[in-house]
Each structure stands twice: as C-alpha cells, then as structure tokens.
Design a protein around this motif. Sequence first.
Motif, PDB file in Angstrom:
ATOM      1  N   ILE A 148      44.260  42.420  41.259  1.00  0.00           N
ATOM      2  CA  ILE A 148      45.194  41.659  40.726  1.00  0.00           C
ATOM      3  C   ILE A 148      44.870  40.297  39.969  1.00  0.00           C
ATOM      4  N   GLY A 149      45.357  40.331  38.906  1.00  0.00           N
ATOM      5  CA  GLY A 149      45.094  39.173  38.092  1.00  0.00           C
ATOM      6  C   GLY A 149      46.350  38.101  37.810  1.00  0.00           C
ATOM      7  N   ILE A 150      46.105  36.811  38.007  1.00  0.00           N
ATOM      8  CA  ILE A 150      47.367  35.975  37.984  1.00  0.00           C
ATOM      9  C   ILE A 150      46.801  34.833  36.979  1.00  0.00           C
ATOM     10  N   ALA A 151      47.374  34.813  35.824  1.00  0.00           N
ATOM     11  CA  ALA A 151      47.009  33.942  34.913  1.00  0.00           C
ATOM     12  C   ALA A 151      45.752  34.042  34.391  1.00  0.00           C
ATOM     13  N   ASN A 152      45.281  35.324  34.135  1.00  0.00           N
ATOM     14  CA  ASN A 152      43.822  35.519  33.930  1.00  0.00           C
ATOM     15  C   ASN A 152      43.883  36.128  32.636  1.00  0.00           C
TER      16      ASN A 152
END
Length: 280
Positions: A148-152
């Motif tokens: 899971i990538g958040i603001a990445n």
Amino acid sequence: MANQNRVEVKSVNSFTDRYSPAQSISGNFLTTRQPAWSNNTFGHDTLNDPFRTGPLHLTNAYEFLDTAGEWYLNLGAGILHHIPRSRQNMNNVSVELPTPQSLVAVGGTYDAPAHDISFSGITFTGTSRLGPSGNQGYPLRQPGQTAIGIANAHTSGVGLGASGTTITRSEIAQNSEGGVVVGGVHADAHHSSDQRMVNRDITVSYNRVHDLGIEYRGIVSVLNTYGRQQSQSGQGSPPLPAPPLHPHHGVRQQAAEQLRPRRDAADDRRRVHLHVALEP
C-alpha cells in the motif's frame, strides 16, 4: 549455464541486502549490469565495501536448485520448477505466483488531493518485486515496493499531499518487500515548496502485519516519513525481518549530482567486473 543474464549477485551486509544482476559469465568472471553495479557501490554498507563482511550469493538460476523448498521460474518456457518439501504432495498444494508490485496506490493531484479515504477489514496479500532483476538492481535506499502506497510517487506518480487517510483492522502479509509506505524522502517531503504537498492526518492502526520482506529483507513493514498528525499503533506480529513500525524523519535525499561521485574510465573498470569463483 543457461540464462546467465538472469543470475543475480546477492550481498548480505551489516544492515543492507543488495542485488546486482549479471550481464554475462565467462569462466570465473562475472560481469554485472550497469547502472546496477554503480548503484550498489555508492553510499553506505555497499556491495564492495560492507560494514560487516557477510555472505555473498549467486541466485536465480535453474542450476542452483538443490534444496527442498527452492524454486525457479523459467520465463521463456513458462515453467515453474520447484523442489517439494518433505511429505509435500504437489497435487494437493495451492500455488500462487504474484505479478503485481503494488496492490493499492493512493494519490491525486495537488489541485485535487486524495482525502477522506479509509481501508478497514481488508486482507492485502501477494505482491512481487520485479525491479531488482532489471538494470537498476537493488541498491536499498528507502523501501521502493510496498503493498500500500499513500502519497508515494513510486506507485502513484504523484508524491505527497494526502490527508484524512486511515488503514485499520486489516491484514497485510505475504509480500515480497514492504507493507505500507506513507510519503517520501525528497526535498519537498521535508521542506515543501508548496504547502499542498504536506501529508496530514494519516493513521495506520490495529492491523495484523506479518510475513513481509519474504524475498527482499531490507524493508520497513510500516514506514511513514515527513508529515503532520501522522500516527501508527497496534501493528504487527512475527515473523518480520525488521521492527514493524518506523516513524522516519531521517535520510533527506539530495540531488544525485551532489551525492554521486564522478565516474571515469578506471572507475568503470573497477566497478563493472565482479570476480566470483563458480563451482563446477
């Protein structure tokens, strides 16, 4: 040896694992690909200058299969070779071969940011990691692959600028590398040129996090970098190769031109060739 260009040099150092794919093998000389070799001989705890001398392996060849549980994927033939474990009947085994490198990527734009998103009661499992087998290798900076990538920007293409996002009471497991990454390490992450880039109100709480870093162990299971009102709590259960939580405020990445040493012909010759004695 068939498929020589799929062989990878793996170095287990003091606190980094590094991979550098082969270009060719001739006798006892193995030539690695570029820029993978340059990537892995730059920085700290490098392939050619580790803080602690650890094991050096050659991996990813059919000819290396000799132990129960090992496997090799022949891409050209479309065949997965596997040595069964003791008392393992392959007729009764469920086999998964993950291909996605990321399961969820959250990212909008600075004019229309991602916000007010919640994941709850979901199982995130089964990712691959294809990048280290390419020309860049695996130089181990910050975790690049994650479930899971958040603001990445590694996964969404737009880094930073997320708000009001929660991951809670979910399971994150059986992934080749990391679990959750929030934010980044470039200059705009820690000294934003635009206030819209600041990550705010990100919560990762009460998740079951296990069996990560299966292939690439130099990972952080849950990594949040610069931001405001970010919190982690209640994560994790073994086995994990590293502590599950890592609120990170460290390595600020400067421009590559400032950090990377200049290359010349002699330096290229030193770095390109890795001499490895191959057993017959």
